[in-house]
Scaffold this motif. Structure first.
Motif, PDB file in Angstrom:
ATOM      1  N   ARG A 171      14.883 -33.873   6.676  1.00  0.00           N
ATOM      2  CA  ARG A 171      14.430 -34.593   5.488  1.00  0.00           C
ATOM      3  C   ARG A 171      13.977 -33.643   4.396  1.00  0.00           C
ATOM      4  NH1 ARG A 171       9.892 -37.801   7.382  1.00  0.00           N
ATOM      5  NH2 ARG A 171       9.751 -36.258   9.016  1.00  0.00           N
ATOM      6  N   GLY A 172      14.560 -32.463   4.341  1.00  0.00           N
ATOM      7  CA  GLY A 172      14.159 -31.474   3.340  1.00  0.00           C
ATOM      8  C   GLY A 172      12.709 -31.076   3.555  1.00  0.00           C
ATOM      9  N   GLN A 173      11.958 -30.989   2.485  1.00  0.00           N
ATOM     10  CA  GLN A 173      10.547 -30.588   2.585  1.00  0.00           C
ATOM     11  C   GLN A 173       9.663 -31.689   3.169  1.00  0.00           C
ATOM     12  OE1 GLN A 173       9.637 -27.438   2.134  1.00  0.00           O
ATOM     13  NE2 GLN A 173      11.810 -27.102   1.778  1.00  0.00           N
ATOM     14  N   ARG A 174      10.198 -32.898   3.341  1.00  0.00           N
ATOM     15  CA  ARG A 174       9.408 -34.012   3.889  1.00  0.00           C
ATOM     16  C   ARG A 174       9.320 -33.988   5.409  1.00  0.00           C
ATOM     17  NH1 ARG A 174      11.505 -39.299   2.341  1.00  0.00           N
ATOM     18  NH2 ARG A 174      13.456 -38.321   2.891  1.00  0.00           N
ATOM     19  N   GLY A 175      10.128 -33.178   6.062  1.00  0.00           N
ATOM     20  CA  GLY A 175      10.006 -33.113   7.510  1.00  0.00           C
ATOM     21  C   GLY A 175      11.244 -32.579   8.205  1.00  0.00           C
ATOM     22  N   PRO A 176      11.050 -32.164   9.443  1.00  0.00           N
ATOM     23  CA  PRO A 176      12.154 -31.572  10.202  1.00  0.00           C
ATOM     24  C   PRO A 176      13.010 -32.629  10.888  1.00  0.00           C
ATOM     25  CG  PRO A 176      10.186 -31.520  11.532  1.00  0.00           C
ATOM     26  CD  PRO A 176       9.795 -32.103  10.195  1.00  0.00           C
ATOM     27  N   GLY A 177      14.166 -32.165  11.314  1.00  0.00           N
ATOM     28  CA  GLY A 177      15.022 -32.930  12.204  1.00  0.00           C
ATOM     29  C   GLY A 177      15.042 -32.220  13.550  1.00  0.00           C
ATOM     30  N   GLU A 231      19.841 -26.368  24.294  1.00  0.00           N
ATOM     31  CA  GLU A 231      18.415 -26.588  24.048  1.00  0.00           C
ATOM     32  C   GLU A 231      18.227 -27.229  22.687  1.00  0.00           C
ATOM     33  OE1 GLU A 231      15.857 -23.229  24.744  1.00  0.00           O
ATOM     34  OE2 GLU A 231      17.132 -22.503  26.368  1.00  0.00           O
ATOM     35  N   THR A 232      17.145 -27.977  22.528  1.00  0.00           N
ATOM     36  CA  THR A 232      16.822 -28.576  21.244  1.00  0.00           C
ATOM     37  C   THR A 232      15.680 -27.820  20.566  1.00  0.00           C
ATOM     38  OG1 THR A 232      15.312 -30.162  22.273  1.00  0.00           O
ATOM     39  CG2 THR A 232      17.590 -30.892  21.904  1.00  0.00           C
ATOM     40  N   PHE A 233      15.739 -27.792  19.243  1.00  0.00           N
ATOM     41  CA  PHE A 233      14.729 -27.133  18.416  1.00  0.00           C
ATOM     42  C   PHE A 233      14.411 -28.047  17.236  1.00  0.00           C
ATOM     43  CE2 PHE A 233      16.855 -23.772  20.620  1.00  0.00           C
ATOM     44  CZ  PHE A 233      15.932 -22.757  20.771  1.00  0.00           C
ATOM     45  N   LEU A 234      13.183 -27.992  16.729  1.00  0.00           N
ATOM     46  CA  LEU A 234      12.868 -28.622  15.455  1.00  0.00           C
ATOM     47  C   LEU A 234      13.645 -27.868  14.389  1.00  0.00           C
ATOM     48  CD1 LEU A 234       9.030 -29.261  15.553  1.00  0.00           C
ATOM     49  CD2 LEU A 234      10.867 -30.932  15.775  1.00  0.00           C
ATOM     50  N   ALA A 235      14.239 -28.578  13.450  1.00  0.00           N
ATOM     51  CA  ALA A 235      15.096 -27.948  12.444  1.00  0.00           C
ATOM     52  C   ALA A 235      14.636 -28.318  11.048  1.00  0.00           C
ATOM     53  CB  ALA A 235      16.541 -28.402  12.649  1.00  0.00           C
ATOM     54  N   TRP A 236      14.321 -27.319  10.252  1.00  0.00           N
ATOM     55  CA  TRP A 236      13.921 -27.504   8.858  1.00  0.00           C
ATOM     56  C   TRP A 236      15.065 -27.049   7.951  1.00  0.00           C
ATOM     57  CZ3 TRP A 236       9.379 -29.532   7.003  1.00  0.00           C
ATOM     58  CH2 TRP A 236       8.365 -29.739   7.930  1.00  0.00           C
ATOM     59  N   THR A 247      17.278 -28.963   1.970  1.00  0.00           N
ATOM     60  CA  THR A 247      17.789 -30.263   1.518  1.00  0.00           C
ATOM     61  C   THR A 247      17.947 -31.185   2.719  1.00  0.00           C
ATOM     62  OG1 THR A 247      20.080 -29.547   1.757  1.00  0.00           O
ATOM     63  CG2 THR A 247      19.055 -29.217  -0.398  1.00  0.00           C
ATOM     64  N   GLU A 248      18.049 -32.465   2.452  1.00  0.00           N
ATOM     65  CA  GLU A 248      18.264 -33.428   3.532  1.00  0.00           C
ATOM     66  C   GLU A 248      19.666 -33.238   4.116  1.00  0.00           C
ATOM     67  OE1 GLU A 248      17.372 -37.475   2.599  1.00  0.00           O
ATOM     68  OE2 GLU A 248      15.617 -36.900   1.413  1.00  0.00           O
ATOM     69  N   LEU A 249      19.745 -33.244   5.450  1.00  0.00           N
ATOM     70  CA  LEU A 249      21.024 -33.147   6.148  1.00  0.00           C
ATOM     71  C   LEU A 249      21.097 -34.285   7.154  1.00  0.00           C
ATOM     72  CD1 LEU A 249      21.033 -29.300   6.876  1.00  0.00           C
ATOM     73  CD2 LEU A 249      22.305 -30.495   5.076  1.00  0.00           C
ATOM     74  N   PRO A 250      22.202 -35.024   7.197  1.00  0.00           N
ATOM     75  CA  PRO A 250      22.293 -36.181   8.089  1.00  0.00           C
ATOM     76  C   PRO A 250      22.560 -35.802   9.545  1.00  0.00           C
ATOM     77  CG  PRO A 250      24.314 -35.978   6.823  1.00  0.00           C
ATOM     78  CD  PRO A 250      23.372 -34.921   6.310  1.00  0.00           C
ATOM     79  N   ASP A 252      14.957 -22.665  10.881  1.00  0.00           N
ATOM     80  CA  ASP A 252      15.454 -23.060   9.569  1.00  0.00           C
ATOM     81  C   ASP A 252      16.972 -23.086   9.655  1.00  0.00           C
ATOM     82  OD1 ASP A 252      12.941 -23.185   8.361  1.00  0.00           O
ATOM     83  OD2 ASP A 252      12.999 -21.086   7.771  1.00  0.00           O
ATOM     84  N   VAL A 253      17.582 -24.139   9.084  1.00  0.00           N
ATOM     85  CA  VAL A 253      19.032 -24.299   9.179  1.00  0.00           C
ATOM     86  C   VAL A 253      19.638 -24.593   7.809  1.00  0.00           C
ATOM     87  CG1 VAL A 253      18.910 -25.145  11.553  1.00  0.00           C
ATOM     88  CG2 VAL A 253      18.900 -26.798   9.676  1.00  0.00           C
ATOM     89  N   VAL A 254      20.943 -24.338   7.698  1.00  0.00           N
ATOM     90  CA  VAL A 254      21.746 -24.713   6.541  1.00  0.00           C
ATOM     91  C   VAL A 254      23.012 -25.378   7.067  1.00  0.00           C
ATOM     92  CG1 VAL A 254      20.869 -22.898   5.024  1.00  0.00           C
ATOM     93  CG2 VAL A 254      22.889 -22.461   6.418  1.00  0.00           C
ATOM     94  N   ALA A 255      23.609 -26.243   6.245  1.00  0.00           N
ATOM     95  CA  ALA A 255      24.866 -26.876   6.640  1.00  0.00           C
ATOM     96  C   ALA A 255      25.927 -25.800   6.840  1.00  0.00           C
ATOM     97  CB  ALA A 255      25.312 -27.867   5.572  1.00  0.00           C
ATOM     98  N   TRP A 256      26.801 -26.015   7.815  1.00  0.00           N
ATOM     99  CA  TRP A 256      27.821 -25.025   8.162  1.00  0.00           C
ATOM    100  C   TRP A 256      29.158 -25.728   8.327  1.00  0.00           C
ATOM    101  CZ3 TRP A 256      28.091 -19.988   8.037  1.00  0.00           C
ATOM    102  CH2 TRP A 256      29.061 -19.311   8.758  1.00  0.00           C
ATOM    103  N   ASP A 257      30.169 -25.245   7.622  1.00  0.00           N
ATOM    104  CA  ASP A 257      31.512 -25.794   7.736  1.00  0.00           C
ATOM    105  C   ASP A 257      32.250 -25.033   8.824  1.00  0.00           C
ATOM    106  OD1 ASP A 257      34.050 -26.794   7.526  1.00  0.00           O
ATOM    107  OD2 ASP A 257      34.271 -26.364   5.390  1.00  0.00           O
ATOM    108  N   ALA A 258      32.351 -25.633   9.992  1.00  0.00           N
ATOM    109  CA  ALA A 258      32.970 -24.972  11.150  1.00  0.00           C
ATOM    110  C   ALA A 258      34.453 -24.678  10.932  1.00  0.00           C
ATOM    111  CB  ALA A 258      32.782 -25.819  12.394  1.00  0.00           C
ATOM    112  N   SER A 259      35.087 -25.331   9.958  1.00  0.00           N
ATOM    113  CA  SER A 259      36.504 -25.082   9.722  1.00  0.00           C
ATOM    114  C   SER A 259      36.733 -23.963   8.700  1.00  0.00           C
ATOM    115  CB  SER A 259      37.183 -26.365   9.231  1.00  0.00           C
ATOM    116  OG  SER A 259      36.657 -26.742   7.978  1.00  0.00           O
ATOM    117  N   ASP A 260      35.655 -23.330   8.227  1.00  0.00           N
ATOM    118  CA  ASP A 260      35.755 -22.265   7.244  1.00  0.00           C
ATOM    119  C   ASP A 260      36.489 -21.074   7.854  1.00  0.00           C
ATOM    120  OD1 ASP A 260      35.450 -20.273   5.367  1.00  0.00           O
ATOM    121  OD2 ASP A 260      33.312 -20.564   5.104  1.00  0.00           O
ATOM    122  N   PRO A 261      37.638 -20.649   7.300  1.00  0.00           N
ATOM    123  CA  PRO A 261      38.408 -19.549   7.877  1.00  0.00           C
ATOM    124  C   PRO A 261      37.734 -18.189   7.731  1.00  0.00           C
ATOM    125  CG  PRO A 261      39.391 -20.250   5.813  1.00  0.00           C
ATOM    126  CD  PRO A 261      38.279 -21.213   6.126  1.00  0.00           C
TER     127      PRO A 261
END
Length: 75
Positions: free
Chosen positions: A19-25, A36-41, A44-47, A64-73
């Motif tokens: 949820r961006g700065q409003r909370g982790p996923g 394993e699972t981790f809290l992720a900050w 920006t909001e990521l679905p 801390d995470v960022v969106a990643w395009d796994a198909s990026d060559p």
């Protein structure tokens, strides 16, 4: 290559969207021979279901995470 002990530099999938700065996923990461699972900050909001890259750790179970395009060559 990254250490088997650190989540930094690994990719994962959000089980709970951030949820961006409003909370982790929550992110599921393959690490230490299992999953394993981790809290992720993120800045920006990521679905739920987004593939993410762990860019930094905040402690034992928080990253801390960022969106990643796994198909990026350029990977």
């Amino acid at each position: 290559m990254h250490s088997d002990l650190s989540p930094a530099g690994r990719t994962g999938v959000l089980l709970i969207g951030t949820r961006g700065q409003r909370g982790p996923g929550e992110v599921l990461i393959r690490i230490r021979g299992g999953l394993e699972t981790f809290l992720a900050w993120s800045d920006t909001e990521l679905p739920k279901g987004t593939t993410v890259l762990v860019v930094e750790t905040r402690g034992r179970r928080t990253v801390d995470v960022v969106a990643w395009d796994a198909s990026d060559p350029s990977e």
